[in-house]
Design a protein around this motif. Structure first.
Motif, PDB file in Angstrom:
ATOM      1  N   VAL B 327       0.849  -1.192   0.000  1.00  0.00           N
ATOM      2  CA  VAL B 327       0.000   0.000   0.000  1.00  0.00           C
ATOM      3  C   VAL B 327       0.886   1.245   0.000  1.00  0.00           C
ATOM      4  O   VAL B 327       0.657   2.210  -0.729  1.00  0.00           O
ATOM      5  N   GLU B 328       1.929   1.167   0.783  1.00  0.00           N
ATOM      6  CA  GLU B 328       2.875   2.276   0.863  1.00  0.00           C
ATOM      7  C   GLU B 328       3.590   2.484  -0.484  1.00  0.00           C
ATOM      8  O   GLU B 328       3.793   3.617  -0.928  1.00  0.00           O
ATOM      9  N   VAL B 329       3.944   1.376  -1.120  1.00  0.00           N
ATOM     10  CA  VAL B 329       4.598   1.486  -2.433  1.00  0.00           C
ATOM     11  C   VAL B 329       3.674   2.197  -3.416  1.00  0.00           C
ATOM     12  O   VAL B 329       4.064   3.133  -4.115  1.00  0.00           O
ATOM     13  N   VAL B 330       2.432   1.742  -3.446  1.00  0.00           N
ATOM     14  CA  VAL B 330       1.489   2.321  -4.406  1.00  0.00           C
ATOM     15  C   VAL B 330       1.229   3.800  -4.076  1.00  0.00           C
ATOM     16  O   VAL B 330       1.152   4.644  -4.966  1.00  0.00           O
ATOM     17  N   ARG B 331       1.136   4.105  -2.793  1.00  0.00           N
ATOM     18  CA  ARG B 331       0.934   5.505  -2.408  1.00  0.00           C
ATOM     19  C   ARG B 331       2.100   6.362  -2.904  1.00  0.00           C
ATOM     20  O   ARG B 331       1.931   7.438  -3.462  1.00  0.00           O
ATOM     21  N   HIS B 332       3.292   5.832  -2.711  1.00  0.00           N
ATOM     22  CA  HIS B 332       4.490   6.562  -3.076  1.00  0.00           C
ATOM     23  C   HIS B 332       4.548   6.814  -4.587  1.00  0.00           C
ATOM     24  O   HIS B 332       4.807   7.925  -5.048  1.00  0.00           O
ATOM     25  N   VAL B 333       4.300   5.759  -5.336  1.00  0.00           N
ATOM     26  CA  VAL B 333       4.355   5.865  -6.797  1.00  0.00           C
ATOM     27  C   VAL B 333       3.261   6.823  -7.286  1.00  0.00           C
ATOM     28  O   VAL B 333       3.490   7.677  -8.139  1.00  0.00           O
ATOM     29  N   THR B 334       2.075   6.682  -6.701  1.00  0.00           N
ATOM     30  CA  THR B 334       0.965   7.534  -7.143  1.00  0.00           C
ATOM     31  C   THR B 334       1.261   8.995  -6.839  1.00  0.00           C
ATOM     32  O   THR B 334       0.956   9.880  -7.641  1.00  0.00           O
ATOM     33  N   ARG B 335       1.884   9.224  -5.699  1.00  0.00           N
ATOM     34  CA  ARG B 335       2.214  10.607  -5.351  1.00  0.00           C
ATOM     35  C   ARG B 335       3.123  11.212  -6.418  1.00  0.00           C
ATOM     36  O   ARG B 335       2.988  12.365  -6.796  1.00  0.00           O
ATOM     37  N   PHE B 336       4.034  10.408  -6.919  1.00  0.00           N
ATOM     38  CA  PHE B 336       4.920  10.893  -7.983  1.00  0.00           C
ATOM     39  C   PHE B 336       4.102  11.311  -9.213  1.00  0.00           C
ATOM     40  O   PHE B 336       4.253  12.410  -9.735  1.00  0.00           O
TER      41      PHE B 336
END
Ligand SMILES: Cc1cc2nc3c(=O)[nH]c(=O)nc-3n(C[C@H](O)[C@H](O)[C@H](O)COP(=O)(O)O)c2cc1C
Ligand code: SF4
Ligand code: SF4
Ligand code: SF4
Lengths: 350, 416
Positions: B327-336
């Motif tokens: 979830v954290e990975v996806v949040r991070h990528v999406t933020r980019f």
């Protein structure tokens, strides 16, 4: 060219887009950024349609029709995609229709209505107020703006004033005037073209706010009285009073454009000081109302007297910029060949 | 697989590798001499024969693209894409900084093939050293007569200049890059017309990635047929794989296309940190869908990764071990991607922000099942419906994570 739209056979000229073909056949496809005079920006993605043989949804605004094309604007998949965009747009701003000047004449409201939205179908945005009230005639409500980009195109490409820019990027992008100055401090000339193209209530005419709902007004087509160009405009009239002026998109010479005077300078009509009949100054210096015949006879008589006494060059004429070319031509004709003087000029030259 | 050796990174570890003298000592600019003796059509034909596909992410056949250039157009341009912004990708940077001439030689040959007399290098603004290296390489090439008027007596003229970007991922997209080169806001253009029809300043333009161009001299020297003998059926030649994440030796590895993921991760990148198991792999930069550990034997090729449910993209492999919070990975990528969205089209501009707000709630332990539903609804609606591929690339990791790791999202919810 023959196509079918939602199973109905339609005839459409070649070179048209799916959107134009549908509109010409009375079929509604939601659009939020499309405006004929600006052309397809393909920004909003609301005009999703399905075409037989193509696995992807297409944007109707910029897809040309081809012979025999089978178009579906109302398939489940197309409608879901249309509704999706409208939902996003509604969630991205404060769409306070009840108090919005544009209610009833808003393309976002129309899209939600024609797509039969219910309350559960969309998220409502709730953002802090962001209103720019700095200019004399235009109210900018950034949180009603859906970033359709029309005003940007209109200000830069149609009236070529180059004031509106897009500031920031992504979700934070917003329209800005010059270097994101308040509109009233920018180089904006308040021509109001941007208000005319805005699909929602983001750019509205301050003088009209609270005066009339769109369905209460009668539109009267007329020619702007300010100058000789003769721009075509529409007066929005409620109970015999003008509540708003817009331009007639189909009229020459202005083709939908107006200047600040034509669009916003209509108060003089209701001025108490306005002259409504000719006035003749009496010996004692007082004015009295007179008929046109009496006033013109008096002017003619005075002209004749002056010419007799001092010659025709004692008279000079200055034609007014509010007259058109034909009237100015007549004016110099009157001076040169009737009054026999070359003393004729135009106010724009003096 | 036939014998292979590194070609793209052959020089990067030599001392003074960036210097023109070093490059020439190891055979540099020999391909240019050869190309200038061929006709432009012969050069294009050789590149077609090599089946080289673009290394910038889209994988379009390079020779075919050159063939789209109108022959009779009086003015044509070549734009060199050094914007390299896709998270996980750091290959173009390495070549530009350590061996810029290998790209420049490809630029000159490509310009000759398509009939362009002006080439622009568009470089990501943050590549400070890269900018210096490009400028130095270009000026040295002028000195040696590889650029300018009448190159090596062939009658062919070419000028190259460098344009720095201002820090926007979207300017790596070819049409946004062209807008930016023209001094405008970096926003993609509608296609068609494609750049090869109407690109920079309205003229036919070819946009090409650095790594793609770096292959060209080798194709000319050793022949398209040789190049096409490396790799798999639809993925020919050498490729730089950028490996990062939870591996022991992250870095750039030049290998034939079709090398299995497993070999790259375990033999070249030193295996997974602390000997842990792999949970997920991003095979081609952060806009390509995740793969799970079961797909570890997938060969890194265009068609093979597609069959596995992902894509080769830029060849940037990000390895996530079993301890990773997806979830954290996806949040991070999406933020980019939300930060980099240009904001032109509605689904990417608004949908991205909406996905991010759901993801932030979920990652922060304040999410509900409704947030997962909205996340999926927004990502699905965005997929394939945006004006340019950035928006779809933002939906990809979200959708694949929800497909592969849904329980992790559900475990994060605190209410219904
Ligand atoms: C959002 C987005 C970002 C991109 N960024 C880059 C980039 O940084 N570098 C690059 O070479 N290609 C990038 N591309 C791909 C280019 O549009 C284009 O396909 C490529 O430069 C063509 O060169 P190639 O055929 O040699 O790969 C990007 C594409 C998109 C949609
Ligand atoms: S009023 Fe006219 S000049 Fe001012 S921002 Fe709108 S379109 Fe531009
Ligand atoms: S102010 Fe109106 S016309 Fe301008 S971008 Fe916003 S919604 Fe569109
Ligand atoms: S998908 Fe749309 S908003 Fe996103 S970067 Fe592309 S054009 Fe811009």
């Amino acid at each position: 060219m023959k196509v079918t739209i939602n199973g109905k056979r339609c005839e459409t000229p070649a070179g048209k887009t799916i959107l134009q073909a549908a509109q010409a056949n009375g079929i509604y496809i939601p659009t939020l950024c499309y405006l004929e005079k600006i052309g397809a920006l393909a920004k909003c993605r609301a005009c999703a349609v399905e075409v037989k043989g193509n696995p992807n949804l297409l944007t109707a605004c910029n897809t040309p029709v081809t012979e025999g094309m089978e178009i579906f604007t109302d398939s489940d998949r197309a409608v879901a995609a249309q509704r999706y965009v409208v939902d996003l747009a509604l969630s991205s701003g404060n769409h306070d229709c009840m108090i919005c000047e544009k209610s009833g004449d808003c393309e976002l409201q129309d899209a939600a209505y024609f797509l039969k939205f219910e309350d559960k179908d969309f998220r409502r945005g709730n953002y802090p107020t962001d209103i720019d009230d700095s200019s004399p005639f235009i109210r900018v409500d950034h949180n009603r703006c859906i970033m359709c980009g029309r005003c940007v195109e209109a200000c830069n490409r149609i009236v070529v004033n180059g004031v509106i820019k897009i500031i920031n990027r992504g979700f934070d992008s917003r329209i800005g005037f010059d270097c994101d100055d308040p509109m009233g401090e920018s180089s904006c000339v308040q021509c109001g073209e941007c208000t005319q193209v805005c699909p929602v209530g983001a750019l509205t005419n301050k003088k009209s706010i609270g005066k009339a709902r769109v369905w209460e007004v009668e539109k009267v087509r007329t020619t702007c009285p300010y100058c000789g160009v003769g721009c075509q405009q529409e007066l929005h009239v409620k109970n015999g009073r003008i509540v708003k002026v817009t331009s007639a998109e189909d009229g020459s010479p202005n083709k939908g454009r107006l200047c600040v005077k034509g669009r916003y300078g209509y108060d003089f009509i209701y001025s108490e000081d306005r002259l409504t009949t000719p006035l003749i100054r009496e010996k004692k210096g007082e004015f009295r109302e007179a008929s046109w015949d009496e006033a013109l006879d008096l002017v003619a008589k005075k002209f004749k007297d002056i010419i007799k006494k001092h010659g025709p060059d004692a008279i000079a004429g200055v034609s007014c910029a509010r007259s058109n070319n034909e009237d100015s031509y007549q004016m110099q004709k009157l001076f040169r060949s009737v009054l026999k003087t070359n003393n004729i000029d135009h106010c724009a030259r003096t | 697989m036939t014998n292979w050796e590194p070609i793209l990174l052959a020089n990067v570890n030599r001392p003074n590798s960036e210097k023109i003298e070093t490059y020439m000592r190891y055979g540099g600019y020999e391909a240019l001499r050869k190309a200038l003796k061929m006709t432009p059509d012969q050069v294009t034909a050789e590149v077609k024969l090599s089946e080289l596909r673009g290394r910038g992410g889209a994988g379009f056949p390079t020779g075919v693209k050159w063939g789209f250039m109108p022959k009779d157009a009086p003015v044509k341009y070549l734009a060199v894409n050094t914007d390299e912004g896709e998270p996980g990708t750091f290959k173009d940077r390495l070549i530009v900084e350590r061996d810029p001439h290998t790209i420049l030689e490809g630029v000159i040959i490509a310009a000759y093939a398509i009939g362009a007399h002006r080439a622009f290098v568009y470089i990501r603004g943050e590549f400070f050293l890269g900018v210096k290296r490009w400028i130095k390489a270009i000026s040295d090439a002028y000195q040696k007569g590889f650029l300018g008027k009448n190159i090596l007596g062939s009658g062919f003229d070419l000028d190259v200049s460098v344009h720095r970007g201002a820090g926007a991922y979207i300017c790596g997209e070819e049409t946004a890059m062209i807008e930016s080169l023209e001094g405008k806001r970096g926003v993609p253009r509608k296609k068609p017309p494609f750049p090869a029809q109407k690109g920079l300043l309205g003229q036919p333009t070819i946009v090409q990635n650095c790594e793609t161009l770096a292959n060209v001299p080798h194709i000319i020297l050793r022949g398209g047929r040789w190049y096409a003998s490396i790799g798999t059926e639809k993925s020919r030649g050498m490729k730089i794989f950028c490996v990062s994440g939870n591996v022991n030796s992250p870095g750039n590895f030049e290998l034939p296309l079709g090398t299995p993921l497993k070999e790259i991760i375990y033999e070249h990148a030193g295996g997974v940190r602390r000997g842990r198991d792999i949970k997920a792999i991003i095979p081609g930069g952060s806009s390509t869908p995740f793969l799970t550990a079961e797909k570890i034997n997938t060969p890194m090729g265009f068609e093979t990764l597609q069959a596995a449910g992902s894509a080769l993209g830029t060849g940037a492999i990000i390895v996530m071990d079993e301890t990773t919070d997806m979830v954290e990975v996806v949040r991070h990528v999406t933020r980019f991607y939300v930060h980099e969205s240009c904001g032109y089209c509605f689904p990417c501009r608004i949908g991205g922000k909406r996905m991010l707000s759901s993801l932030e709630k979920l990652a922060g332990g304040k999410g509900s099942m409704r947030d997962i539903e909205d996340l999926e609804y927004v990502a699905k609606g965005m997929y394939g419906r945006t004006f340019c591929p950035l928006g779809t690339g933002m939906a990809e990791p979200v959708l694949s994570a929800l497909r592969l790791f849904r329980p992790e999202f559900e475990k994060k919810t605190t209410k219904n």
